[in-house]
Structure formats: structure tokens, C-alpha cells
Motif scaffolding. Structure first.
Motif, PDB file in Angstrom:
ATOM      1  N   ASN A   1       0.825  -1.206   0.000  1.00 24.52           N
ATOM      2  CA  ASN A   1       0.000   0.000   0.000  1.00 24.52           C
ATOM      3  C   ASN A   1       0.858   1.255   0.000  1.00 24.52           C
ATOM      4  OD1 ASN A   1      -0.648  -2.127   2.126  1.00 24.52           O
ATOM      5  ND2 ASN A   1      -2.699  -1.451   1.615  1.00 24.52           N
TER       6      ASN A   1
ATOM      7  N   PHE B   1      -1.156   8.499   4.794  1.00 24.67           N
ATOM      8  CA  PHE B   1      -1.586   7.804   6.004  1.00 24.67           C
ATOM      9  C   PHE B   1      -1.089   8.534   7.247  1.00 24.67           C
ATOM     10  CE2 PHE B   1      -1.630   4.412   9.199  1.00 24.67           C
ATOM     11  CZ  PHE B   1      -2.902   3.888   8.977  1.00 24.67           C
TER      12      PHE B   1
ATOM     13  N   ARG C   1      -6.628   7.568  10.350  1.00 21.64           N
ATOM     14  CA  ARG C   1      -6.812   6.853   9.101  1.00 21.64           C
ATOM     15  C   ARG C   1      -6.643   5.363   9.368  1.00 21.64           C
ATOM     16  NH1 ARG C   1      -6.222  10.214   4.574  1.00 21.64           N
ATOM     17  NH2 ARG C   1      -7.045   8.407   3.433  1.00 21.64           N
TER      18      ARG C   1
ATOM     19  N   LYS D   1      -6.338   1.342   7.001  1.00 16.19           N
ATOM     20  CA  LYS D   1      -6.295   0.677   5.702  1.00 16.19           C
ATOM     21  C   LYS D   1      -6.030  -0.805   5.866  1.00 16.19           C
ATOM     22  CE  LYS D   1      -3.157   3.116   3.786  1.00 16.19           C
ATOM     23  NZ  LYS D   1      -2.503   3.563   2.569  1.00 16.19           N
TER      24      LYS D   1
ATOM     25  N   PHE E   1     -13.138   4.026   6.246  1.00 15.38           N
ATOM     26  CA  PHE E   1     -11.780   3.722   6.692  1.00 15.38           C
ATOM     27  C   PHE E   1     -11.107   4.940   7.331  1.00 15.38           C
ATOM     28  CE2 PHE E   1     -11.824  -0.575   5.442  1.00 15.38           C
ATOM     29  CZ  PHE E   1     -10.668  -1.169   5.941  1.00 15.38           C
TER      30      PHE E   1
ATOM     31  N   ILE F   1      -4.974  -2.177  -4.777  1.00 13.03           N
ATOM     32  CA  ILE F   1      -4.350  -1.341  -3.746  1.00 13.03           C
ATOM     33  C   ILE F   1      -2.823  -1.363  -3.833  1.00 13.03           C
ATOM     34  CG2 ILE F   1      -6.321  -1.669  -2.213  1.00 13.03           C
ATOM     35  CD1 ILE F   1      -4.617  -3.473  -0.515  1.00 13.03           C
TER      36      ILE F   1
END
Length: 433
Positions: free
Chosen positions: A61, A66, A70, A72, A165, A293
Motif C-alpha cells: 500500500n 496515512f 486513518r 487501511k 476507513f 491497492i
């Protein structure tokens, strides 16, 4: 070693059912279901100046945006571009992250943080069954269309707007609660249908009691471990694959670092797909539905291999809806037949070991592997997830799942002898209704 390991299941230290597993399954479509995730998932907390660099070096990713509040789906690969593990990465602060999920990614990140030149502090919080102390955080998952209303009542105020997310904050029964907006099961695309709540373990009982009380008005259900395990099948997440760590001299130091009593050393590998080469069980991110992703905007372990694989054919993650008449035939013969019978199909989950991979055939041609089989009351069907060749991944196409061990379970302790059974299945590219 993996093929002959005892067929055992992961211990879930909470009730298998509160009402009934099928009632709890329906709840995440009609009202909401509350799962207690405080015990079975590993939690690795990393903080320090090099926190983002560590996860950027290990994840496919992009970490460019980020940070705090956040989250993920974090994906880690081997130098050869094969999948090692995944988990949900939480940005608790700009330099303090939490990786939550199974032990495969947990161990990989912990090793790299220790072996690499990173200025970070790592705190390991293993699942309750393997924790030498006590868990440090509670985690509750509220899924279904009434989730936002339930939490609004629990905190006595309207729910804040939390992006998908992203994380926000609530106050429930006087306790500060962090909440992630995502969807584990239920109704994707609708606001506040999948919400994960977390906080210090000592606050857990108070927060839980308040949510349960607030949920009574909306018919909320508590969810047990039997229904919990079926959420992955409905959402399309393949929870466990063979981690790509068992081969390669470059990974030998990692194998030597791992605890031999951990999942990597004790997993049971079962199913009709039986190869002498462990690498035939490895998967790429594309095989698991993660191709979208992957970002080549940073250097990370496995990048060169993934760039070479990018334009090559991949397998595709699909749902298989099993033919009801074939399923009923296996039920009848396994439960009531004479002589050696097919392997029993358990309800609602038919996983009888750690890693189950069955052959998917188009005629006589092997086109993929099926895993995570079971029943869902919402689709009223037996289903599994599968990784199949792209040319075979046609919506509505009929394939065959070969159910049961090649040797009838003789090589696996605790498995009842059985014969293989052929079960027709229809490919679906989207979650079946």
C-alpha cells in the motif's frame, strides 16, 4: 509437515452463539449484530519516528497520506511478490500505529522492526489464548443498518460524520471510545453500517453494557463465534492463505526467528488440492482481490517481483455458490450412508483445519482453489471463496469443487476416514444475495 499436522481449530474464547447462528447472520442485514473481537486478534502497536517508514517498507500500500485517524487494509509480501499476511492498520497518531488481525502479518512486521534499522518501539499484544498477561484493548464490531442509530442512543448524541476507513471519537457511558468506519459484513455503501469500537480493556465492560442496552430498542443481536466466522465469506475476505515464507534462503533468518509453536509451524493444510511443492499454495495480491491497492510509488519488499508480475495473467477472487442438490447429497451420504462416507459438511462453517484448499475444476482442468466453505442464511446457500484463473472467472459459469482429502484423511490426525465428493458450483463475481 503441514499436510500431516493435526486438524485443529483456533480457540475462540467467547460463546459460539447467543441466539442462534442463523438469527445472528440475518441481524447484520436487518438490524445490527454486535461481535466481541477483544480476544482472538493479534495487536501490534508501533510508535516512534520511523513508524511510517517501517510500514511503507513492508506494505504494498501507499503510505503517502496515512496518519492519525486513518486506517487501511495492510498487505505484506515476500521478496518474491507472494502474499505473507494482512491486517487492519490503524493510525492512532502520526507516529503511532496499530496493526490488528491474524498472526502472519503481526509476526512479519515484528521481525522486520527488530531486524531492521528502525527507530521504533514495538508492543506486542497477542490473542487471549496465547497471551502471557492480559489483553490491553477491547474491540467491539457493530454491523448492520441500525448501527449508527444504536451508537447515537448509546452516547446520547448524534453520530459524527466519519469517512470510510477513517476514525472518529465517541463518548459512551462516560468512556472515551475510538471508532473505525468500515464494513466487515452487512450493507456496504450505507452510512455507519460497519463500526469497530476500541479502547482500554478496563473500559470494555462498561461500554459493552451501554451498547447492549441501547440496542434492545432496535432488535440488535449479540454475535457468537459461529456467525462471526461467516462474515468473511459474505464480505469476500479470504482470512488465511499459506504464507510465502517456507522457501528461499533470503527468508531463512525469518523462519529461524519465528516461534515453532506459532501458526506458521502448527497450521494444518487440508483439502483436495494436494501438491508436493509448497509454492503452489502461495498467492499474489491479485489472486486475493488486492491488486487495486498495490502502489509502486514507494520502495517495499516485493516491489520488483510485483512489477514483473503486474502484466501477467492472475487468478481472480470469486464466490462459488454450491449446488443445493449436490450439497444435500453429501449431507445425506455423510450422515446416514453406509460404509466410508464423504467428509461431513459442518454448519455454518465447514473448515476442519487451519488452511483448507479444495480443487476447482472446469471439466477435467484444474482452474483454481476453493476455501472458507459454509452456509449463510442471507443467501440461503452453501458458498465458498475461490481463486480461479482469469479465463475461467466468468459470472454464472459452472465448475466443480472436489470436497475431501485425496487419501481420505489417513495422513491427518483426528480426521474421520472419508471419500471425496464432487459438488457443482456457480461462479459469482460479486457477493451473492
Amino acid at each position: 509437515m503441514l499436510r500431516s499436522a493435526p486438524s485443529l481449530k483456533f480457540p475462540f474464547l467467547y460463546p459460539p452463539e447467543y441466539s442462534s447462528w442463523d438469527d445472528e447472520q440475518r441481524a447484520w442485514k436487518t438490524t445490527s449484530v454486535l461481535f466481541d473481537q477483544s480476544h482472538h486478534m493479534a495487536d501490534l502497536r508501533v510508535e516512534g519516528p520511523d513508524t511510517k517508514k517501517l510500514f511503507s517498507d513492508l506494505g504494498v500500500n501507499s503510505m503517502a497520506t496515512f496518519g492519525k485517524d486513518r486506517a487501511k487494509q495492510f498487505i505484506a509480501c515476500s521478496p518474491g511478490g507472494r502474499f505473507i499476511g494482512d491486517g487492519i492498520l490503524f493510525g492512532l497518531d502520526d507516529d503511532r500505529y496499530s496493526l490488528v488481525g491474524g498472526p502472519l502479518a503481526f509476526n512479519w512486521v515484528a521481525y522486520q522492526a527488530e531486524a531492521g534499522d528502525y527507530d521504533v518501539k514495538v508492543v506486542k499484544d497477542p490473542p487471549t489464548a496465547f497471551n502471557p498477561g492480559r489483553r490491553q484493548m477491547y474491540r467491539y464490531e457493530l454491523n448492520g443498518p441500525r448501527s449508527g442509530e444504536i451508537l447515537a442512543k448509546a452516547q446520547g448524541a448524534a453520530m459524527p460524520q466519519i469517512g470510510f476507513f477513517h476514525m472518529g471519537e465517541l463518548t459512551i457511558a462516560g468512556k472515551h471510545v475510538r471508532v473505525l468506519n468500515h464494513t466487515m459484513a452487512g450493507a456496504p455503501g450505507l452510512e455507519n453500517t460497519g463500526l469497530e469500537l476500541m479502547g482500554p480493556i478496563d473500559d470494555g465492560p462498561t461500554v459493552l453494557e451501554a451498547i447492549v442496552a441501547a440496542g434492545e430498542e432496535f432488535g440488535m443481536r449479540r454475535g457468537g463465534s459461529r456467525a462471526y466466522l461467516t462474515t468473511a465469506r459474505e464480505s469476500g475476505w479470504i482470512p488465511l492463505v499459506v504464507p510465502a515464507i517456507y522457501t528461499g534462503e533470503d527468508l531463512k533468518p525469518y523462519r529461524e526467528w519465528l516461534n515453532p509453536r506459532g501458526l506458521e509451524g502448527h497450521a494444518s493444510l487440508q483439502g483436495s488440492f494436494d501438491s508436493d511443492d509448497i509454492e503452489d499454495y502461495y498467492a499474489t495480491p491479485w489472486d486475493l482481490g488486492y491488486g487495486n491497492i498495490i502502489r509502486f510509488d514507494h520502495d517495499f519488499i516485493g516491489r520488483d517481483a510485483l512489477e514483473r508480475l503486474a502484466d501477467q495473467p492472475h487468478r481472480r477472487k470469486v464466490w462459488l455458490v454450491w449446488d443445493s442438490s449436490d450439497v444435500m447429497d453429501v449431507f445425506e451420504r455423510s450422515l446416514f450412508g453406509d460404509g466410508v462416507r464423504p467428509r461431513i459438511l459442518d454448519l455454518p462453517n465447514s473448515e476442519y483445519g487451519t488452511l483448507i484448499f479444495d480443487k476447482v475444476l472446469a471439466g477435467d482442468r484444474l482452474v483454481g482453489m476453493s476455501t472458507w466453505a459454509g452456509y449463510t442464511a442471507n443467501a440461503r446457500a452453501f458458498q465458498s471463496l475461490a481463486m480461479v484463473d482469469e479465463d475461467a472467472a466468468q459470472d454464472g459459469a459452472v465448475v466443480t469443487v472436489l470436497w475431501g482429502q485425496p487419501d481420505g484423511g489417513k495422513s491427518t490426525p483426528f480426521l474421520v476416514p472419508h471419500v471425496q465428493a464432487e459438488i457443482r458450483a456457480r461462479i459469482r463475481l460479486q457477493p451473492p444475495d
